[in-house]
Design an enzyme around this catalytic site. Structure first.
Site, PDB file in Angstrom:
ATOM      1  CB  CYS A  19      -0.880   0.044   1.234  1.00 20.45           C
ATOM      2  SG  CYS A  19      -2.049  -1.305   1.283  1.00 20.45           S
ATOM      3  NE  ARG A  78       5.295   1.671  -1.095  1.00 15.99           N
ATOM      4  CZ  ARG A  78       6.037   1.879  -0.014  1.00 15.99           C
ATOM      5  NH1 ARG A  78       7.161   2.519  -0.131  1.00 15.99           N
ATOM      6  NH2 ARG A  78       5.645   1.462   1.167  1.00 15.99           N
ATOM      7  CD1 TRP A 106       0.397  -6.010  -2.776  1.00 13.40           C
ATOM      8  CD2 TRP A 106       0.131  -6.583  -0.634  1.00 13.40           C
ATOM      9  NE1 TRP A 106       0.960  -7.238  -2.592  1.00 13.40           N
ATOM     10  CE2 TRP A 106       0.815  -7.616  -1.298  1.00 13.40           C
ATOM     11  CE3 TRP A 106      -0.150  -6.732   0.722  1.00 13.40           C
ATOM     12  CZ2 TRP A 106       1.231  -8.776  -0.649  1.00 13.40           C
ATOM     13  CZ3 TRP A 106       0.255  -7.887   1.367  1.00 13.40           C
ATOM     14  CH2 TRP A 106       0.938  -8.889   0.684  1.00 13.40           C
ATOM     15  CG  ASN A 165      -0.385   2.668   3.464  1.00 17.23           C
ATOM     16  OD1 ASN A 165      -1.340   2.538   2.708  1.00 17.23           O
ATOM     17  ND2 ASN A 165       0.762   3.242   3.106  1.00 17.23           N
ATOM     18  N   GLY A 166      -1.546  -0.233   6.658  1.00 15.80           N
ATOM     19  CA  GLY A 166      -1.395  -0.935   7.934  1.00 15.80           C
ATOM     20  C   GLY A 166      -2.586  -1.839   8.176  1.00 15.80           C
ATOM     21  CD  GLU A 211      18.367 -13.580  -4.060  1.00 14.81           C
ATOM     22  OE1 GLU A 211      17.749 -13.899  -3.033  1.00 14.81           O
ATOM     23  OE2 GLU A 211      18.051 -12.584  -4.737  1.00 14.81           O
ATOM     24  CE  LYS A 262      15.120 -12.199  -6.829  1.00 14.16           C
ATOM     25  NZ  LYS A 262      15.871 -11.738  -5.707  1.00 14.16           N
ATOM     26  CD  GLU A 280      10.909 -12.609  -5.417  1.00  7.95           C
ATOM     27  OE1 GLU A 280      10.512 -11.754  -4.636  1.00  7.95           O
ATOM     28  OE2 GLU A 280      12.041 -12.554  -5.957  1.00  7.95           O
ATOM     29  CG  HIS A 327      20.105 -36.175   4.380  1.00  3.90           C
ATOM     30  ND1 HIS A 327      20.413 -37.378   4.974  1.00  3.90           N
ATOM     31  CD2 HIS A 327      21.281 -35.520   4.247  1.00  3.90           C
ATOM     32  CE1 HIS A 327      21.718 -37.438   5.212  1.00  3.90           C
ATOM     33  NE2 HIS A 327      22.271 -36.314   4.770  1.00  3.90           N
ATOM     34  CE  LYS A 352      12.415  -3.352  -4.727  1.00  7.26           C
ATOM     35  NZ  LYS A 352      13.212  -4.567  -5.006  1.00  7.26           N
TER      36      LYS A 352
HETATM   37  C1  F6R Z   1      12.986 -10.831  -3.352  1.00  7.92           C
HETATM   38  C2  F6R Z   1      12.408  -9.727  -2.669  1.00  7.92           C
HETATM   39  C3  F6R Z   1      11.851  -9.922  -1.291  1.00  7.92           C
HETATM   40  C4  F6R Z   1      12.559  -8.925  -0.370  1.00  7.92           C
HETATM   41  C5  F6R Z   1      11.975  -8.974   1.052  1.00  7.92           C
HETATM   42  C6  F6R Z   1      12.716  -8.036   1.987  1.00  7.92           C
HETATM   43  O1  F6R Z   1      13.335 -10.534  -4.655  1.00  7.92           O
HETATM   44  O2  F6R Z   1      12.426  -8.670  -3.179  1.00  7.92           O
HETATM   45  O3  F6R Z   1      12.022 -11.230  -0.832  1.00  7.92           O
HETATM   46  O4  F6R Z   1      13.908  -9.245  -0.366  1.00  7.92           O
HETATM   47  O5  F6R Z   1      10.630  -8.622   1.018  1.00  7.92           O
HETATM   48  O6  F6R Z   1      12.659  -6.722   1.545  1.00  7.92           O
HETATM   49  P1  F6R Z   1      13.630  -5.600   2.112  1.00  7.92           P
HETATM   50  O7  F6R Z   1      15.002  -5.918   1.636  1.00  7.92           O
HETATM   51  O8  F6R Z   1      13.089  -4.330   1.552  1.00  7.92           O
HETATM   52  O9  F6R Z   1      13.548  -5.676   3.612  1.00  7.92           O
END
Ligand code: F6R
Length: 606
Positions: A2, A27, A72, A98-99, A480, A484, A487, A503, A601
């Site tokens: 949001c 975001r 959101w 927001n919240g 990681e 990626k 996601e 395992h 984001k």
């Molecule tokens: C992965 C991604 C999320 C953020 C996570 C933490 O590509 O973007 O997993 O890494 O939400 O976000 P920050 O770094 O902003 O605390």
């Protein structure tokens, strides 16, 4: 997640609000809306993007005061009526929020008993009705908001517009809100980035604070009703150019920005003569570092993966225990905090609610936390007080790439600094510095010759599941890579330390199962080769990320070479092909690379 934007001043509010919403788009959101006052209040909201909202706006939306929102969904499905702003029953109050209001059920029930017909399923709408009810007591906007918030439990970043008053009242509790002061105009945003085109003079609201704004004045008070003077911060760091330029997507642009972003991150932070790191923002002397009993690092998602790499580097160089924690679990496990230990909150946005709560938990228990943060002046940066900015520049794609690299780089400089105050020799320190300074160039070299990424995409794009395996410092890199791909291409992915494969995950393997191995030329490479054999013996097909010139390439069905690299810094190279594989797979599957479904984001709810 949001986003809020609000405006009071001489300009046409709707134009400023739409521009503000555009800067919040990165975001992630599912619906959007604006409310503008000009005698009456015009309210327009809609599921979809800011562009969709524009299509339903009349050609003229007159008025110089307004509030706007990107939603959101948390309470209630994604539909037009759940989108913000929300209006009170008699239309005198309109809010964006927001919240999460935790006692929403109780508030909604009491409103229903009073005969209010709720229009949405949201937790936010109730606040609009209660503020209107409280306004009828003394017709004082600030007091009406304050009394309402005394009834609410939960988190809020809130902006309230009033039909009969030329003010906006905003309040913060756990959800960021920043006031931007212009010349005879005032802005509010949940994200400082959205204020940058208008003003750099900002006031960060803190939890439990309320601001009553006109275009030329700002009155600040606490929830308890105590007035105080604003403390204006001038934001020095502008996010700079955040347009796509020649790139089709922000994710690709940000992958290519990694060499320069890394140069920014390490610049001025390496002492070549002493073979030492120099993170001035930590304000830690060697004698302080020498006494540290252990280090804990906190993060979510990509930031957690970077923290795990940091953990390994710190233990290797400083020979003290280090451990990475998932922020969302941290405070719920009632952790024991040693005030002499070092804690790091690793975060791109600096607004992740889970990480912020973990920081507060440590503070509550007498510990201190350093931020490893990208967004300057963000909530976590301010809550920590001290730390390291990673200087990635704006990261707009939801999938994090260059922030990951810079988190790893910043943590490697810290590992060097604490290592040199304890057990790392000057010679070893110098080698690491040389290695680190070479990385940007090595990434450029790799990007010029990426290997058979598109072949790898063909192999995985229709897979039921992709397994990512690596050992040692490559185990978090495997995580990681999996994060990626999952996601942005929505392919189920599993990441495991390669030795753990036998395992459990080995049960998934069948003829043709794709497995991505990360195997730089380090001390665990031979062990990884055993895992490759185990996979191939079960019909799996192997995509292998390895160092150029290494015979291990013969083990691969698809071999992706990276330039040879210092073994502790290999994640900064091995992650790049995985970012590219995720990007190209998402494209091949027709997914929205920069705005993947359901993700945000900046995750500002717990
Ligand atoms: C992965 C991604 C999320 C953020 C996570 C933490 O590509 O973007 O997993 O890494 O939400 O976000 P920050 O770094 O902003 O605390």
């Amino acid at each position: 997640m949001c986003g809020i934007f609000a405006y009071l001043g001489p300009r046409q509010a709707s134009t400023v609000l739409i521009n503000g919403l555009r800067r919040l788009e990165y975001r992630g959101y599912d619906s959007t809306g604006i409310a503008v006052k000009d005698g009456t209040i015009q309210l327009h909201k809609k599921v979809g993007k800011v562009g969709d909202l524009e299509t339903i706006l009349p050609t003229q939306v007159p008025g110089h005061i307004g509030i706007a929102h990107t939603r959101w969904a948390t309470h209630g499905i994604v539909n037009d009526s759940n989108a913000h702003p929300h209006q009170s029953v008699n239309g005198k109050v309109v809010i964006v929020h927001n919240g999460i209001i935790e006692n929403t059920r109780q508030l909604r029930t009491s409103l229903t008993v009073q005969g209010v017909e709720l229009q949405s399923d949201t937790d936010s709408e109730a606040l609009a009705h209660i503020i209107e009810r409280e306004l009828s007591v003394d017709n004082n906007p600030e007091k009406a908001v304050r009394r309402t918030l005394h009834l609410a439990r939960g988190t809020w970043g809130l902006c309230v517009l009033f039909l009969e008053h030329d003010v906006i009242v905003c309040a913060r509790n756990g959800s960021p809100l920043i006031i931007g002061q212009g010349d005879d105009e005032m802005f509010v945003s949940s994200d400082p980035h959205a204020l940058a085109p208008y003003t750099h003079r900002v006031v960060f609201l803190e939890d439990g604070e309320i601001a009553t704004l006109t275009s030329t004045s700002m009155k600040l008070s606490t929830l308890k009703g105590k007035d105080f003077n604003p403390s204006i911060t001038v934001l020095e760091e502008d996010w700079g150019e955040s347009e796509l330029g020649e790139y089709p997507h922000f994710m690709l642009k940000e992958i290519y920005e990694q060499p320069d972003a890394l140069r920014h991150c390490i610049s001025g932070r390496l002492d070549r003569v002493q073979g030492n790191g120099r993170l001035g923002g930590l304000e830690l002397e060697p004698r302080d570092l020498g006494k540290v009993p252990h280090v804990r690092l906190l993060g979510c998602g990509t930031a957690y993966n970077a923290a795990e790499i940091g953990q390994i580097m710190i233990e290797k160089l400083a020979r003290i225990p280090a451990v990475a924690h998932i922020s969302s679990e941290f405070r719920h496990n009632d952790p024991v905090i040693n005030p002499n230990a070092l804690h790091f909150a690793v975060t791109q946005s600096g607004e992740t609610a889970d990480t912020l709560s973990a920081v507060k938990e440590i503070h509550l228990k007498g510990g201190s936390v350093f931020g490893v943060v990208n967004v300057v002046g963000s909530s976590i940066a301010r809550e920590c007080g001290k730390g390291v900015y990673i200087h990635s520049g704006p990261e707009q794609a939801v999938a994090s790439t260059k922030a990951f690299s810079n988190m790893v780089a910043a943590l490697s400089v810290f590992a060097l600094q604490i290592g040199r105050s304890r057990s790392t020799s000057k010679e070893r320190g110098k080698q690491l510095i040389n290695g680190l300074q070479e990385i940007p160039h090595l990434i450029e070299e790799y990007l010029e010759n990426q290997g058979p990424i598109l072949e790898a995409v063909e192999m995985i794009k229709d897979a039921k599941c992709v397994l990512f395996l690596g050992r040692g410092i490559s185990a978090p890199v495997a995580k990681e890579g999996a994060l990626k791909l999952m996601e942005i291409a929505y392919i189920p992915c599993l990441a495991y330390p390669a030795g753990e494969m036998k395992h459990g995950p080995i049960a998934l393997l069948e003829e043709g199962s794709p497995v991505i191995f990360i195997a730089p030329n380090d001390h665990v490479k031979m062990k990884t080769i055993s895992a490759i054999h185990e996979c191939k013996a079960r019909g799996a097909r192997v995509i292998l990320i390895h160092e150029k010139g290494d015979d291990i390439a013969n083990e691969a069905d698809i071999s992706i070479p990276i330039p040879p690299v210092h073994s502790l810094l290999s994640p900064l190279l091995t992650v790049i092909p995985m970012q590219l594989i995720a990007y190209h797979t998402a494209l091949a599957l027709g997914c929205n690379v920069d705005r993947p479904r359901n993700l945000a984001k900046s995750v500002t709810v717990e």
